[in-house]
Scaffold this motif. Structure first.
Motif, PDB file in Angstrom:
ATOM      1  N   LEU A 113       0.847  -1.191   0.000  1.00 17.91           N
ATOM      2  CA  LEU A 113       0.000   0.000   0.000  1.00 17.91           C
ATOM      3  C   LEU A 113       0.880   1.237   0.000  1.00 17.91           C
ATOM      4  CD1 LEU A 113      -2.676  -0.967   2.641  1.00 17.91           C
ATOM      5  CD2 LEU A 113      -3.029  -0.696   0.210  1.00 17.91           C
ATOM      6  N   LYS A 114       0.568   2.169  -0.870  1.00 18.11           N
ATOM      7  CA  LYS A 114       1.316   3.420  -0.895  1.00 18.11           C
ATOM      8  C   LYS A 114       0.724   4.393   0.116  1.00 18.11           C
ATOM      9  CE  LYS A 114       3.127   3.530  -5.561  1.00 18.11           C
ATOM     10  NZ  LYS A 114       3.204   4.322  -6.796  1.00 18.11           N
ATOM     11  N   THR A 115       1.589   5.216   0.692  1.00 14.44           N
ATOM     12  CA  THR A 115       1.144   6.287   1.573  1.00 14.44           C
ATOM     13  C   THR A 115       0.591   7.417   0.719  1.00 14.44           C
ATOM     14  OG1 THR A 115       2.805   5.737   3.213  1.00 14.44           O
ATOM     15  CG2 THR A 115       1.918   7.949   3.294  1.00 14.44           C
ATOM     16  N   LYS A 116      -0.562   7.974   1.114  1.00 15.74           N
ATOM     17  CA  LYS A 116      -1.133   9.108   0.388  1.00 15.74           C
ATOM     18  C   LYS A 116      -0.233  10.324   0.581  1.00 15.74           C
ATOM     19  CE  LYS A 116      -5.022   7.046  -0.748  1.00 15.74           C
ATOM     20  NZ  LYS A 116      -5.253   6.590  -2.091  1.00 15.74           N
ATOM     21  N   PHE A 161      -0.346  15.198   8.335  1.00 17.43           N
ATOM     22  CA  PHE A 161      -0.424  14.484   9.606  1.00 17.43           C
ATOM     23  C   PHE A 161       0.941  13.978  10.032  1.00 17.43           C
ATOM     24  CE2 PHE A 161      -4.456  13.555   7.318  1.00 17.43           C
ATOM     25  CZ  PHE A 161      -5.293  14.308   8.122  1.00 17.43           C
ATOM     26  N   LYS A 162       1.101  13.840  11.360  1.00 18.20           N
ATOM     27  CA  LYS A 162       2.335  13.287  11.917  1.00 18.20           C
ATOM     28  C   LYS A 162       1.928  12.283  12.985  1.00 18.20           C
ATOM     29  CE  LYS A 162       6.616  14.750  14.141  1.00 18.20           C
ATOM     30  NZ  LYS A 162       6.593  14.256  15.509  1.00 18.20           N
ATOM     31  N   ILE A 163       2.590  11.139  12.999  1.00 18.61           N
ATOM     32  CA  ILE A 163       2.280  10.112  13.991  1.00 18.61           C
ATOM     33  C   ILE A 163       3.292  10.215  15.125  1.00 18.61           C
ATOM     34  CG2 ILE A 163       2.014   7.650  14.401  1.00 18.61           C
ATOM     35  CD1 ILE A 163       1.315   7.331  11.477  1.00 18.61           C
ATOM     36  N   THR A 164       2.794  10.256  16.357  1.00 20.79           N
ATOM     37  CA  THR A 164       3.670  10.345  17.519  1.00 20.79           C
ATOM     38  C   THR A 164       4.247   8.971  17.832  1.00 20.79           C
ATOM     39  OG1 THR A 164       1.892   9.890  19.077  1.00 20.79           O
ATOM     40  CG2 THR A 164       2.256  12.197  18.478  1.00 20.79           C
ATOM     41  N   ARG A 166      -3.338  28.194  17.317  1.00 19.66           N
ATOM     42  CA  ARG A 166      -1.909  28.004  17.068  1.00 19.66           C
ATOM     43  C   ARG A 166      -1.512  26.549  17.270  1.00 19.66           C
ATOM     44  NH1 ARG A 166       0.232  32.614  20.874  1.00 19.66           N
ATOM     45  NH2 ARG A 166      -0.390  34.415  19.644  1.00 19.66           N
ATOM     46  N   GLY A 167      -0.447  26.155  16.585  1.00 19.81           N
ATOM     47  CA  GLY A 167       0.165  24.862  16.850  1.00 19.81           C
ATOM     48  C   GLY A 167      -0.628  23.685  16.322  1.00 19.81           C
ATOM     49  N   THR A 168      -0.375  22.524  16.909  1.00 19.56           N
ATOM     50  CA  THR A 168      -1.007  21.290  16.460  1.00 19.56           C
ATOM     51  C   THR A 168      -1.918  20.738  17.539  1.00 19.56           C
ATOM     52  OG1 THR A 168       0.868  20.016  17.272  1.00 19.56           O
ATOM     53  CG2 THR A 168       0.917  20.656  14.964  1.00 19.56           C
ATOM     54  N   SER A 169      -2.786  19.821  17.145  1.00 20.97           N
ATOM     55  CA  SER A 169      -3.688  19.153  18.077  1.00 20.97           C
ATOM     56  C   SER A 169      -3.589  17.651  17.875  1.00 20.97           C
ATOM     57  CB  SER A 169      -5.132  19.576  17.837  1.00 20.97           C
ATOM     58  OG  SER A 169      -5.307  20.914  18.162  1.00 20.97           O
ATOM     59  N   VAL A 170      -4.019  16.919  18.885  1.00 18.21           N
ATOM     60  CA  VAL A 170      -4.068  15.465  18.790  1.00 18.21           C
ATOM     61  C   VAL A 170      -5.465  15.077  18.326  1.00 18.21           C
ATOM     62  CG1 VAL A 170      -3.873  13.305  20.060  1.00 18.21           C
ATOM     63  CG2 VAL A 170      -2.374  15.213  20.616  1.00 18.21           C
ATOM     64  N   MET A 171      -5.521  14.230  17.322  1.00 17.08           N
ATOM     65  CA  MET A 171      -6.791  13.802  16.758  1.00 17.08           C
ATOM     66  C   MET A 171      -7.467  12.793  17.687  1.00 17.08           C
ATOM     67  SD  MET A 171      -7.220  12.529  12.854  1.00 17.08           S
ATOM     68  CE  MET A 171      -6.742  14.069  12.138  1.00 17.08           C
ATOM     69  N   PHE A 172      -8.800  12.754  17.655  1.00 16.39           N
ATOM     70  CA  PHE A 172      -9.525  11.738  18.405  1.00 16.39           C
ATOM     71  C   PHE A 172      -9.095  10.355  17.930  1.00 16.39           C
ATOM     72  CE2 PHE A 172     -12.614  15.244  18.968  1.00 16.39           C
ATOM     73  CZ  PHE A 172     -12.664  15.226  20.351  1.00 16.39           C
ATOM     74  N   LYS A 173      -9.126   9.392  18.841  1.00 13.67           N
ATOM     75  CA  LYS A 173      -8.566   8.073  18.550  1.00 13.67           C
ATOM     76  C   LYS A 173      -9.215   7.404  17.341  1.00 13.67           C
ATOM     77  CE  LYS A 173      -7.361   3.674  20.709  1.00 13.67           C
ATOM     78  NZ  LYS A 173      -7.075   3.168  19.405  1.00 13.67           N
ATOM     79  N   SER A 174     -10.541   7.457  17.248  1.00 16.32           N
ATOM     80  CA  SER A 174     -11.219   6.767  16.144  1.00 16.32           C
ATOM     81  C   SER A 174     -10.859   7.391  14.799  1.00 16.32           C
ATOM     82  CB  SER A 174     -12.731   6.797  16.351  1.00 16.32           C
ATOM     83  OG  SER A 174     -13.172   8.129  16.498  1.00 16.32           O
ATOM     84  N   ASP A 175     -10.781   8.726  14.754  1.00 21.11           N
ATOM     85  CA  ASP A 175     -10.392   9.399  13.514  1.00 21.11           C
ATOM     86  C   ASP A 175      -8.934   9.110  13.177  1.00 21.11           C
ATOM     87  OD1 ASP A 175     -12.916  10.507  13.289  1.00 21.11           O
ATOM     88  OD2 ASP A 175     -12.348  12.321  14.369  1.00 21.11           O
ATOM     89  N   GLY A 176      -8.086   9.142  14.189  1.00 23.88           N
ATOM     90  CA  GLY A 176      -6.667   8.881  13.976  1.00 23.88           C
ATOM     91  C   GLY A 176      -6.404   7.472  13.485  1.00 23.88           C
ATOM     92  N   ASP A 177      -7.164   6.513  14.003  1.00 29.06           N
ATOM     93  CA  ASP A 177      -7.005   5.128  13.552  1.00 29.06           C
ATOM     94  C   ASP A 177      -7.351   4.992  12.075  1.00 29.06           C
ATOM     95  OD1 ASP A 177      -6.238   4.445  16.082  1.00 29.06           O
ATOM     96  OD2 ASP A 177      -8.154   3.557  16.664  1.00 29.06           O
ATOM     97  N   ASN A 178      -8.384   5.708  11.630  1.00 29.36           N
ATOM     98  CA  ASN A 178      -8.750   5.664  10.209  1.00 29.36           C
ATOM     99  C   ASN A 178      -7.678   6.300   9.340  1.00 29.36           C
ATOM    100  OD1 ASN A 178     -11.170   4.315  10.471  1.00 29.36           O
ATOM    101  ND2 ASN A 178     -12.345   6.181  10.788  1.00 29.36           N
ATOM    102  N   ILE A 179      -7.092   7.394   9.801  1.00 34.25           N
ATOM    103  CA  ILE A 179      -6.022   8.053   9.044  1.00 34.25           C
ATOM    104  C   ILE A 179      -4.851   7.092   8.871  1.00 34.25           C
ATOM    105  CG2 ILE A 179      -4.297   9.903   9.128  1.00 34.25           C
ATOM    106  CD1 ILE A 179      -7.005  10.976   8.447  1.00 34.25           C
ATOM    107  N   ILE A 180      -4.466   6.437   9.949  1.00 30.92           N
ATOM    108  CA  ILE A 180      -3.328   5.516   9.880  1.00 30.92           C
ATOM    109  C   ILE A 180      -3.650   4.331   8.976  1.00 30.92           C
ATOM    110  CG2 ILE A 180      -1.955   3.899  11.245  1.00 30.92           C
ATOM    111  CD1 ILE A 180      -2.153   5.943  13.550  1.00 30.92           C
ATOM    112  N   PRO A 183      -0.433   3.856   5.849  1.00 32.72           N
ATOM    113  CA  PRO A 183      -0.279   2.460   6.259  1.00 32.72           C
ATOM    114  C   PRO A 183       1.144   2.094   6.661  1.00 32.72           C
ATOM    115  CG  PRO A 183      -0.463   2.598   3.888  1.00 32.72           C
ATOM    116  CD  PRO A 183      -0.730   3.974   4.427  1.00 32.72           C
ATOM    117  N   ASN A 184       2.131   2.853   6.187  1.00 32.40           N
ATOM    118  CA  ASN A 184       3.529   2.532   6.485  1.00 32.40           C
ATOM    119  C   ASN A 184       4.115   3.411   7.577  1.00 32.40           C
ATOM    120  OD1 ASN A 184       3.512   0.634   4.352  1.00 32.40           O
ATOM    121  ND2 ASN A 184       3.699   2.316   2.916  1.00 32.40           N
TER     122      ASN A 184
END
Length: 66
Positions: free
Chosen positions: A4-7, A14-17, A45-59, A64-65
């Motif tokens: 799977l290619k990364t979009k 997005f950035k994964i912690t 200002r700055g960045t925020s942490v996404m809700f878990k369910s939304d973040g899981d879909n993004i990943i 995927p990588n």
């Protein structure tokens, strides 16, 4: 099955912690600052942490990588 290619748009947005959470930049600061209060501008200002369910879909679908 092929890899799977990364979009490429998601790479830029997005950035994964280290713990697997997804960080994203706040929306709403491109234009029209004159009508927003100083408190609104300050809080966007700055960045925020996404809700878990939304973040899981993004990943799963866009990053995927990792």
């Amino acid at each position: 099955m092929p890899k799977l290619k990364t979009k490429s748009g998601a790479k830029k947005r997005f950035k994964i912690t280290g713990t697997g959470k997804v960080l994203y930049a706040q929306a709403g600061k491109r234009h029209g600052m004159i009508k927003r209060t100083n408190k609104q501008i300050r809080n966007l200002r700055g960045t925020s942490v996404m809700f878990k369910s939304d973040g899981d879909n993004i990943i799963k679908y866009f990053l995927p990588n990792g």
